[in-house]
Design an enzyme around this catalytic site. Structure first.
Site, mmCIF file in Angstrom:
data_model
loop_
_atom_site.group_PDB
_atom_site.id
_atom_site.type_symbol
_atom_site.label_atom_id
_atom_site.label_comp_id
_atom_site.label_asym_id
_atom_site.label_seq_id
_atom_site.Cartn_x
_atom_site.Cartn_y
_atom_site.Cartn_z
ATOM 1 N N HIS A 224 0.695 -1.170 -0.091
ATOM 2 C CA HIS A 224 0.046 0.031 -0.001
ATOM 3 C C HIS A 224 0.869 1.298 -0.145
ATOM 4 C CE1 HIS A 224 -3.370 2.378 0.641
ATOM 5 N NE2 HIS A 224 -3.849 2.029 1.962
ATOM 6 N N HIS A 263 -2.316 -2.227 -9.608
ATOM 7 C CA HIS A 263 -3.246 -1.810 -8.874
ATOM 8 C C HIS A 263 -4.680 -2.655 -9.087
ATOM 9 C CE1 HIS A 263 -6.293 0.896 -7.130
ATOM 10 N NE2 HIS A 263 -5.101 1.826 -6.769
ATOM 11 N N ASP A 314 2.480 5.886 -6.439
ATOM 12 C CA ASP A 314 3.537 5.597 -5.742
ATOM 13 C C ASP A 314 4.919 6.027 -6.394
ATOM 14 O OD1 ASP A 314 2.440 5.806 -3.371
ATOM 15 O OD2 ASP A 314 1.983 3.660 -3.452
#
Ligand code: CMC
Length: 378
Positions: A224, A263, A314
């Site tokens: 995450h 994802h 990210d």
């Protein structure tokens, strides 16, 4: 008696399961892309500020000029921390992970500014939006130098305040705006793991600070929020794109994951990635580590060509944050400073649902056995 009706759906990791309703954001819905309360992420990242977005999420509407002005002043007024919290932060070692520091700081604040049963949770939400950056940077400097930094700054935004406190210097306009945009991008993302964790805690009728501490714990892992730090650890190994490609192919051979890619919900791309990528490219120009940008681009290309896996928010956040002068271990905490707005909106929404979140499990343990008194066991 005690039987559960046999109409259960089983999905590893709850993949594909619709676990509730939300009016806060859409992720990956046909024709809707990512939006926060109806506003597209592209528009918000281009035209708004993090404070506007935090207000939108927590108060349910975009502020007008005077509401925004009042809200900004309010957040500035909430930056300082109680003495007991500062003393607690001073006990934490410099080697602690800043995510653990934030989790601890939130718990301590929850003891000092206890959420009253009929109080307004939004007051606590604003408190954390205002002071999470203070916790992080106060501890960061004290644990390294023993210096108790002043929490007073001319910077009026959460982004500028964080950068100012971190470096002790007024940030450039570009760095401030890049940080602001990144906070907008990270602020909300439907039923992601940390938000869901916060909703689970809330569903037991627990308090606001417990729910936020749960969210921080869930965000910390590299699958995450922790992925941005791992992405940095990957790209900083290389100075050329060719080196990066060679190592990436070795990673494929070892069948390892590349953090910052893929994802659960998006299939072809993460709409946030190109926005932060553009900032990474923009800031790379003025950096002595400009090569991190082409290194990242090559990794993106090879991941897509070979695996059809795309970067999530990210991946390019790593180089963008690095170019803003942020130490790697602060990357995931920055995610907390932003996502606290989304978590808070979900906590408020979950309280309106008022239904305990409690799924079931398929039992895979042993068949019933007779209990042996301890002296008869081998
Ligand atoms: N690198 C290499 N292979 C991957 C990656 C990756 N980053 N992501 C998925 N795959 C492969 C995976 O190995 C699997 O292959 P196979 O079917 O051959 O075993 C397949 O794609 C499906 O992956 P999964 O992990 O079962 O899919 P998921 O929906 O459970 O995973 C994910 C979603 C985000 C956990 C995963 O893509 C991942 O681990 N990515 C790396 C961590 C990361 O970047 N997390 C940040 C997520 S988004 C922003 C945030 O929340 O911070």
């Amino acid at each position: 008696m005690g039987q559960v009706e046999n109409r259960m759906i089983k999905a590893a990791g709850l993949a594909g399961v619709v676990a509730g309703d939300t009016a806060i954001s859409t992720v990956g819905k046909e024709g809707l892309d990512l939006n926060y309360r109806g506003y597209s992420i592209g528009d918000l990242a281009e035209h708004s500020t993090f404070e506007e977005v935090a207000y939108l999420l927590i108060y349910g509407k975009l502020p007008n000029l005077s509401e925004l002005d009042i809200y900004r002043r309010k957040l500035v007024g909430l930056r300082d921390m109680p003495r007991e919290l500062k003393v607690s932060l001073e006990q934490l070692p410099s080697g602690a992970h800043p995510m653990d520091v934030l989790r601890t700081g939130v718990s301590v604040l929850g003891c000092l500014e206890v959420e009253m049963e009929f109080g307004d949770v939004r007051e606590h939400a604003d408190r954390l939006v205002g002071c999470l950056g203070s916790m992080l940077v106060y501890w960061y400097h004290f644990s390294r130098t023993g210096k108790r930094i002043s929490l007073v700054s001319e910077e009026t935004t959460v982004a500028g305040y964080f950068l100012d406190l971190l470096s002790g210097e007024t940030p450039t306009d570009k760095h401030r705006r890049c940080m602001d945009v990144s906070l907008i991008l990270y602020a909300e993302h439907e039923f992601n793991a940390s938000t869901f964790a916060a909703r689970v805690v809330t569903s037991t009728m627990s308090d606001y600070y417990s729910a936020i501490a749960g969210g921080i714990g869930a965000l910390r892992g590299p699958l995450h929020g922790g992925a941005n730090e791992k992405a940095m650890e990957l790209i900083e190994q290389f100075t050329t794109a060719d080196e990066a490609e060679r190592e990436l192919r070795a990673i494929f051979e070892r069948k390892e994951k590349v953090m910052g890619f893929g994802h659960r919900v998006y299939r072809d791309s993460d709409p946030r990635s190109d926005i932060i990528k553009a900032w990474s490219r923009e800031l790379s120009g003025g950096s002595e580590k400009a090569y991190l940008y082409p290194v990242s681009e090559r990794i993106e290309k090879v991941m897509w060509d070979e695996k059809r896996i795309f970067p999530n928010l990210d991946f390019y956040s790593a180089s963008a944050y690095h170019y803003c002068g942020v130490p790697t271990e602060m990357f995931t905490p920055l995610f907390v400073m932003s996502r606290v707005a989304g978590w808070s909106a979900h906590i408020i929404e979950e309280r309106g649902v008022g239904k305990l979140i409690r799924p079931s499990a398929e039992y895979t343990g042993p068949q019933p056995k007779s209990y042996q008194p301890i002296e008869k066991r081998s």
